[in-house]
Motif scaffolding. Structure first.
Motif, mmCIF file in Angstrom:
data_model
loop_
_atom_site.group_PDB
_atom_site.id
_atom_site.type_symbol
_atom_site.label_atom_id
_atom_site.label_comp_id
_atom_site.label_asym_id
_atom_site.label_seq_id
_atom_site.Cartn_x
_atom_site.Cartn_y
_atom_site.Cartn_z
ATOM 1 N N ALA A 4 0.840 -1.327 -0.056
ATOM 2 C CA ALA A 4 0.058 -0.118 -0.114
ATOM 3 C C ALA A 4 0.889 1.329 -0.069
ATOM 4 N N ALA A 5 2.088 1.207 0.155
ATOM 5 C CA ALA A 5 3.020 2.543 0.159
ATOM 6 C C ALA A 5 2.950 3.063 -1.053
ATOM 7 N N PRO A 6 3.097 4.244 -1.216
ATOM 8 C CA PRO A 6 3.102 5.098 -2.191
ATOM 9 C C PRO A 6 4.256 4.711 -3.300
ATOM 10 N N LEU A 7 3.991 4.798 -4.530
ATOM 11 C CA LEU A 7 4.977 4.526 -5.316
ATOM 12 C C LEU A 7 6.218 5.149 -5.293
ATOM 13 N N ASP A 8 6.006 6.389 -5.008
ATOM 14 C CA ASP A 8 7.214 7.385 -4.459
ATOM 15 C C ASP A 8 8.009 6.966 -3.793
ATOM 16 N N SER A 9 7.385 6.520 -2.625
ATOM 17 C CA SER A 9 8.450 6.022 -1.483
ATOM 18 C C SER A 9 9.065 4.736 -1.887
ATOM 19 N N ARG A 10 8.521 3.939 -2.733
ATOM 20 C CA ARG A 10 9.164 2.637 -3.161
ATOM 21 C C ARG A 10 10.348 3.017 -3.946
ATOM 22 N N ASP A 11 9.937 3.892 -4.802
ATOM 23 C CA ASP A 11 11.100 4.378 -5.731
ATOM 24 C C ASP A 11 11.990 5.070 -4.913
ATOM 25 N N SER A 12 11.796 5.835 -3.744
ATOM 26 C CA SER A 12 12.801 6.381 -3.244
ATOM 27 C C SER A 12 13.856 5.343 -2.542
ATOM 28 N N ILE A 13 13.342 4.313 -2.013
ATOM 29 C CA ILE A 13 13.947 3.246 -1.497
ATOM 30 C C ILE A 13 14.959 2.603 -2.452
ATOM 31 N N ASN A 14 14.283 2.543 -3.558
ATOM 32 C CA ASN A 14 14.949 1.916 -4.503
ATOM 33 C C ASN A 14 16.211 2.706 -5.053
ATOM 34 N N ARG A 15 16.079 4.112 -5.266
ATOM 35 C CA ARG A 15 17.201 4.823 -5.747
ATOM 36 C C ARG A 15 18.143 4.922 -4.605
ATOM 37 N N LEU A 16 17.752 4.958 -3.514
ATOM 38 C CA LEU A 16 18.736 4.775 -2.441
ATOM 39 C C LEU A 16 19.715 3.571 -2.366
ATOM 40 N N ASP A 17 18.978 2.440 -2.548
ATOM 41 C CA ASP A 17 19.442 1.102 -2.822
ATOM 42 C C ASP A 17 20.681 1.225 -3.764
ATOM 43 N N VAL A 18 20.175 1.855 -4.976
ATOM 44 C CA VAL A 18 21.096 1.928 -6.219
ATOM 45 C C VAL A 18 22.230 2.846 -5.727
ATOM 46 N N ARG A 19 21.958 4.071 -5.131
ATOM 47 C CA ARG A 19 22.881 4.779 -4.824
ATOM 48 C C ARG A 19 24.090 4.284 -4.050
ATOM 49 N N VAL A 20 23.551 3.516 -3.196
ATOM 50 C CA VAL A 20 24.516 2.924 -2.029
ATOM 51 C C VAL A 20 25.423 2.038 -3.026
ATOM 52 N N ASN A 21 24.910 1.038 -3.864
ATOM 53 C CA ASN A 21 25.637 0.142 -4.363
ATOM 54 C C ASN A 21 26.813 0.797 -5.439
ATOM 55 N N LEU A 22 26.383 2.367 -5.763
ATOM 56 C CA LEU A 22 27.472 2.780 -6.854
ATOM 57 C C LEU A 22 28.443 3.656 -6.045
ATOM 58 N N ILE A 23 28.425 3.966 -4.541
ATOM 59 C CA ILE A 23 29.527 4.447 -4.230
ATOM 60 C C ILE A 23 30.084 3.730 -3.386
ATOM 61 N N PRO A 24 31.515 3.422 -3.096
ATOM 62 C CA PRO A 24 32.233 2.501 -2.396
ATOM 63 C C PRO A 24 32.037 3.131 -1.030
ATOM 64 N N THR A 25 32.021 2.008 -0.278
ATOM 65 C CA THR A 25 32.091 2.309 1.344
ATOM 66 C C THR A 25 33.656 2.672 1.753
ATOM 67 N N PRO A 26 33.916 3.055 2.911
ATOM 68 C CA PRO A 26 35.283 3.472 3.405
ATOM 69 C C PRO A 26 36.162 2.415 3.088
#
Length: 204
Positions: A21-43
């Protein structure tokens, strides 16, 4: 026991319905966050990349920079770098900022857990990778009435890598003072900064 099983089923059903039931925008934001984390190296990954710049291949676009398309710059302020990169992209060239899977890969603000000294070494490491991948003709965008500083990443890191790898035939010296001039024929610029077989030019 029956109550426990029933409670678990109800809890699972409630969580599932909440997610669906979560708004699509919220789920898209979560997906974008996951992608961003995967594209930026950890320390930890930053330190691994510093130790072995060849591993930047996992974070870079395949085949970049393309042959005859890589530009280099040095000793520039942020606004000047942006101008150079925008010009380069506009004429079909690319820079060390453009080859990563994440458009924010090179930005200091993405690396919260990395200190300044480590990030400087990280910059040197990804510049090493960029120079190593450069082939054919390269383009130095820098004022022709000045000399690249010996302390800059281009002269002290990238140029050494270019010369030692022998993948670049020549570096054409594009006059930065003229790139805003629509009549400037940069493709036929006659000034060569360095050519294969020559010694390393002196730095300032």
């Amino acid at each position: 026991m029956k109550f426990s099983i029933l409670s678990s089923i109800l809890l699972f059903s409630w969580q599932s319905s909440t997610i669906l039931a979560a708004p699509l925008d919220s789920r898209d934001s979560i997906n974008r966050l996951d992608v961003r984390v995967n594209l930026i190296p950890t320390p930890d990954q930053v330190n691994e990349l510093i130790a072995d710049p060849s591993k930047f291949a996992d974070w870079a676009k395949i085949g970049e920079p393309q042959i005859d398309k890589a530009i280099f710059f040095t000793g520039q302020k942020s606004q000047q770098i942006t101008q150079i990169v925008n010009w380069a992209n506009g004429v079909g060239l690319t820079s060390v900022r453009n080859i990563w899977n994440s458009a924010n890969f090179y930005q200091r603000g993405q690396y919260k857990g990395v200190d300044d000294a480590t990030f400087k070494n990280f910059q040197k490491a990804f510049s090493t990778y960029y120079a190593d991948q450069t082939k054919g003709t390269a383009w130095l965008v820098f004022p022709q009435d000045a000399t690249p500083a010996a302390s800059g990443i281009f002269w002290s890191i990238e140029l050494d890598e270019i010369i030692s790898e022998s993948k670049v035939d020549k570096i054409v010296w594009v006059d930065q003072n003229k790139i805003t001039d629509s009549t400037y024929d940069w493709m036929n610029e006659p000034t060569i900064y360095w050519q294969k077989g020559q010694d390393k030019p002196a730095g300032a």
